[in-house]
Write an enzyme that holds these catalytic residues in place. Sequence first.
Site, mmCIF file in Angstrom:
data_model
loop_
_atom_site.group_PDB
_atom_site.id
_atom_site.type_symbol
_atom_site.label_atom_id
_atom_site.label_comp_id
_atom_site.label_asym_id
_atom_site.label_seq_id
_atom_site.Cartn_x
_atom_site.Cartn_y
_atom_site.Cartn_z
ATOM 1 N N ASN A 11 0.870 -1.183 0.000
ATOM 2 C CA ASN A 11 0.000 0.000 0.000
ATOM 3 C C ASN A 11 0.903 1.227 0.000
ATOM 4 O O ASN A 11 1.521 1.538 1.008
ATOM 5 C CB ASN A 11 -0.886 -0.023 1.253
ATOM 6 C CG ASN A 11 -1.685 1.259 1.413
ATOM 7 O OD1 ASN A 11 -1.813 2.044 0.468
ATOM 8 N ND2 ASN A 11 -2.228 1.470 2.603
ATOM 9 N N LYS A 13 0.069 4.262 -0.237
ATOM 10 C CA LYS A 13 -0.570 5.457 0.345
ATOM 11 C C LYS A 13 -0.381 6.647 -0.598
ATOM 12 O O LYS A 13 -0.411 6.479 -1.812
ATOM 13 C CB LYS A 13 -0.035 5.724 1.749
ATOM 14 C CG LYS A 13 -0.018 4.470 2.624
ATOM 15 C CD LYS A 13 0.230 4.766 4.052
ATOM 16 C CE LYS A 13 0.380 3.463 4.834
ATOM 17 N NZ LYS A 13 0.246 3.622 6.251
ATOM 18 N N HIS A 95 -9.426 1.170 5.416
ATOM 19 C CA HIS A 95 -8.118 1.397 6.048
ATOM 20 C C HIS A 95 -8.303 2.402 7.188
ATOM 21 O O HIS A 95 -9.106 3.338 7.077
ATOM 22 C CB HIS A 95 -7.132 1.938 5.002
ATOM 23 C CG HIS A 95 -5.706 1.911 5.480
ATOM 24 N ND1 HIS A 95 -5.221 2.810 6.401
ATOM 25 C CD2 HIS A 95 -4.677 1.084 5.184
ATOM 26 C CE1 HIS A 95 -3.948 2.539 6.642
ATOM 27 N NE2 HIS A 95 -3.592 1.487 5.919
ATOM 28 N N GLU A 97 -6.624 4.803 8.079
ATOM 29 C CA GLU A 97 -6.354 6.196 7.699
ATOM 30 C C GLU A 97 -7.564 6.822 7.017
ATOM 31 O O GLU A 97 -7.672 8.052 6.950
ATOM 32 C CB GLU A 97 -5.090 6.267 6.825
ATOM 33 C CG GLU A 97 -3.840 6.017 7.662
ATOM 34 C CD GLU A 97 -2.621 5.552 6.899
ATOM 35 O OE1 GLU A 97 -2.633 5.586 5.653
ATOM 36 O OE2 GLU A 97 -1.652 5.128 7.557
ATOM 37 N N GLU A 164 -5.183 -4.897 10.971
ATOM 38 C CA GLU A 164 -4.158 -3.867 11.107
ATOM 39 C C GLU A 164 -4.385 -3.085 12.402
ATOM 40 O O GLU A 164 -5.197 -2.146 12.430
ATOM 41 C CB GLU A 164 -4.234 -2.882 9.929
ATOM 42 C CG GLU A 164 -3.997 -3.516 8.579
ATOM 43 C CD GLU A 164 -3.417 -2.506 7.606
ATOM 44 O OE1 GLU A 164 -2.328 -2.765 7.090
ATOM 45 O OE2 GLU A 164 -4.040 -1.447 7.389
ATOM 46 N N GLY A 170 2.605 2.331 10.598
ATOM 47 C CA GLY A 170 3.544 3.421 10.365
ATOM 48 C C GLY A 170 4.320 3.838 11.610
ATOM 49 O O GLY A 170 4.969 4.880 11.630
ATOM 50 N N SER A 206 3.610 -2.141 10.310
ATOM 51 C CA SER A 206 5.068 -2.159 10.439
ATOM 52 C C SER A 206 5.690 -3.509 10.083
ATOM 53 O O SER A 206 6.630 -3.968 10.751
ATOM 54 C CB SER A 206 5.490 -1.705 11.848
ATOM 55 O OG SER A 206 5.068 -0.367 12.077
#
Length: 244
Positions: A11, A13, A95, A97, A164, A170, A206
Amino acid sequence: MPTRRPLIAGNWKMNGRLKDLAWVETFAEAVSADNCDVLVCPPAILLHAFAGAFQGQGISLGAQDCSPEPDGAYTGDISARMLKDIGCTHVIVGHSERRDGHGETDALVRRKAEAALNEGLTPILCVGEHLQEREDGRAVGAVLAQLAASLPDADATRLVIAYEPVWAIGTGRSAGPDEAQEMHAAIRAAWPGADGAQLRILYGGSVKPDNVEALMACADIDGALVGGASLDPASFARLVNLSS
Ligand code: PEP
């Protein structure tokens, strides 16, 4: 016992430029695994360029999000139909985010996953707890509730779940293999159909070449959704090689 083929998904991003088409050549030279599916999800504006570059390299094309609507007056949005048209096979939905940064609810995520399924795309449905939920011992309950509320009605082979944990994305702080395995087993056990053994469940948060082997050794971890470590083609290739 069904065998679930590993899937490693990158991904990117909001990273990448047209000049990064060179990523494909470097990755292709370094990758040696052939018993692992590889998917890369560039930003929407790069999908068309990368669709051509991935062809013949064994890399499937995925998007990072889609509209819940099929077409119409939705300025700035991109439909699953458009993604299919351009060569995508997968799309990430839900996701964290997008859930946290764009206020996406479970109901909206479910509609996006349904839109993807309607176009024959495989949704990669993301779920994961926040740090406070884990620290309070509520991680499994929170994730299963989120999953139940955002899961479309579909066979296990038509979608992919990505676990996740939000605190691991991240941050450089991955869930340990035992923590991840516990959650993956809970997700599989909660699968509403009789075909849960066929469900592919990816871990994300990560993942790097130095921790992927331990994660992939877990019985219910079928692959990884990789953010930062997918931007460097040599590192991503190493990660794929270590996963198969
Ligand atoms: C992600 O973007 O889904 C992700 C897991 O990111 P990272 O690997 O950088 O933690």
